[in-house]
Every structure is written in structure tokens, then in C-alpha cells.
Design an enzyme around this catalytic site. Structure first.
Site, short mmCIF file in Angstrom:
data_model
loop_
_atom_site.label_atom_id
_atom_site.label_comp_id
_atom_site.label_asym_id
_atom_site.label_seq_id
_atom_site.Cartn_x
_atom_site.Cartn_y
_atom_site.Cartn_z
N HIS A 1 -9.33 -3.47 -1.67
CA HIS A 1 -8.27 -2.72 -0.98
C HIS A 1 -8.59 -1.22 -0.99
O HIS A 1 -8.50 -0.56 0.05
CB HIS A 1 -6.93 -3.00 -1.67
CG HIS A 1 -5.77 -2.24 -1.08
ND1 HIS A 1 -4.72 -2.85 -0.44
CD2 HIS A 1 -5.50 -0.89 -1.06
CE1 HIS A 1 -3.87 -1.93 -0.02
NE2 HIS A 1 -4.30 -0.74 -0.40
N GLU A 2 -8.97 -0.69 -2.16
CA GLU A 2 -9.24 0.76 -2.24
C GLU A 2 -10.49 1.12 -1.45
O GLU A 2 -10.51 2.17 -0.78
CB GLU A 2 -9.36 1.21 -3.70
CG GLU A 2 -8.10 1.01 -4.53
CD GLU A 2 -6.82 1.50 -3.86
OE1 GLU A 2 -6.86 2.51 -3.14
OE2 GLU A 2 -5.77 0.86 -4.06
N HIS B 1 -9.95 1.64 2.26
CA HIS B 1 -9.42 2.95 2.66
C HIS B 1 -10.55 3.92 3.00
O HIS B 1 -10.40 4.78 3.87
CB HIS B 1 -8.59 3.56 1.52
CG HIS B 1 -7.18 3.05 1.45
ND1 HIS B 1 -6.28 3.22 2.46
CD2 HIS B 1 -6.52 2.39 0.46
CE1 HIS B 1 -5.11 2.68 2.11
NE2 HIS B 1 -5.23 2.17 0.90
N CYS C 1 0.85 -1.18 0.00
CA CYS C 1 0.00 0.00 0.00
C CYS C 1 0.89 1.23 0.00
O CYS C 1 1.90 1.27 0.72
CB CYS C 1 -0.88 -0.01 1.24
SG CYS C 1 -1.91 1.47 1.41
#
Ligand code: ZN
Length: 191
Positions: free
Chosen positions: A144-145, A148, A102
Site C-alpha cells: 500500500h505504501e 503511493h 487510507c
């Protein structure tokens, strides 16, 4: 072209839940500028994606693109995609163990489980609605995004902290076995 500073783990903004964007906000210049900045910053850092909170903006926007990425050369290509207010839903219980890094966690990689088949609904930068199925490593990148936007980092999903490595030690001791396994997976799943 504006490359923004990327926040690193430890910055409290990375741990906040980002808020939804209205269509009116999205259409206005500041949010369009932010999207351009995210794309420029992602490209400059060779990221597979970047989310707005990583540059300190707590709105639910992320950009994703994979095109022969030097950080993740085994990832199948993903065309440049801007996701606004994304909602991700697993389609089944199938999981894959992937090794992630990341831009906000410098020089660290680790293994996490990701859903293999997900439905993702989002707006693009023009406010058009999308409802798509993503699979395999591409599905993992979207997860994953989106994490965030909820203040989550891949570190939170590392189930075995012994899989944590620097990038250099990953190359040295783990890359070959991981790339072999994940290349078979990509060939089977197709993305
Ligand atoms: Zn990240």
C-alpha cells in the site's frame, strides 16, 4: 514535532510518480526533517503508514508502524520502519483479499488483493541497505505504501466497487465477517 497536512484524493500530487532519493540528499537535514515529519504525521493520524507524497513531497520515502493500531486493531505489529527507495517483488502468486483504508481517502474503505509473500529492498533513514521478506497483512501494508510512490491509491485496486464503504458502515455491516476471516489468515500466515 511537526504534523503536516495530509493531501486528499483529488490532489494531483497524489497521482505523480515520486523520484528516488540520493544518499547525499538522504543524509542532509531537509530529508531527515521530512522523515521526522512523516513519523509525527503518521502517529497523529493513527496511520499504519504514510508516504512522502501524502504530505506533498514527491520523493520515494515512506514510514510504517503498527502497534495496536485503533484504525486496524487486527493488524499484527510492525516496528517503526523508514523505507527509502523501496523495491517490492512478489515471491509467488498467492494473493489475499484485504479491506483497506487510507489517510488520503477520508472515510472510505474497500477490498483489494495483495500479494501474501513479497521481497522488499530498501534503505533505512541512515542509508543502510535492507533486503527482507514480508508476509501477510504486513506485506500488504508495504505494498500500500509503495503504491503511493507510484501515484496509486487503494481505490485503483478495488476490484469490486460494491465493497466500498464508509468507516461507519464497515463497522456496522462488514467488520465482523472481515475480522473473522482475516484473523484466521493471520493465524495461518503469522503476520
Ligand atoms: Zn494510503
Amino acid at each position: 514535532m511537526t504534523v503536516r497536512e495530509i493531501l486528499h484524493v483529488g490532489n494531483p500530487l497524489l497521482r505523480e510518480r515520486s523520484r528516488e532519493v540520493t544518499r547525499q540528499e538522504l543524509a542532509a537535514p531537509p530529508m531527515q526533517q521530512l522523515i521526522d515529519d512523516l513519523i509525527d504525521t503518521m502517529h497523529a493520524a493513527n496511520g499504519a503508514g504514510i508516504a512522502a507524497p501524502q504530505v506533498g513531497e514527491l520523493v520515494r520515502i515512506a514510514t510504517i508502524e503498527v502497534n495496536r493500531n485503533p484504525r486496524y486493531p487486527y493488524k499484527p505489529p510492525i516496528p517503526l520502519t523508514v523505507v527509502v527507495n523501496p523495491v517490492i517483488e512478489p515471491l509467488d502468486d498467492e494473493l489475499v483479499e484485504v479491506n483497506e483504508g487510507c489517510l488520503s481517502v477520508p472515510n472510505m474503505r474497500g477490498n483489494v488483493y495483495r500479494h501474501v509473500n513479497v521481497r522488499v529492498r530498501y534503505w533505512d533513514r541512515h542509508g543502510n541497505e535492507h533486503d527482507e521478506v514480508k508476509r501477510g497483512l504486513t506485506a500488504g501494508t508495504f505494498q500500500h505504501e509503495c503504491d503511493h510512490l507510484d501515484g496509486l491509491l487503494f481505490l485503483d485496486r478495488v476490484h469490486d466497487t460494491r465493497t466500498l464503504t464508509t468507516w461507519e458502515q464497515f463497522e456496522r455491516f462488514h467488520r465482523a465477517a472481515f475480522v473473522e476471516r482475516i484473523t484466521e489468515f493471520v493465524a495461518r500466515v503469522g503476520s
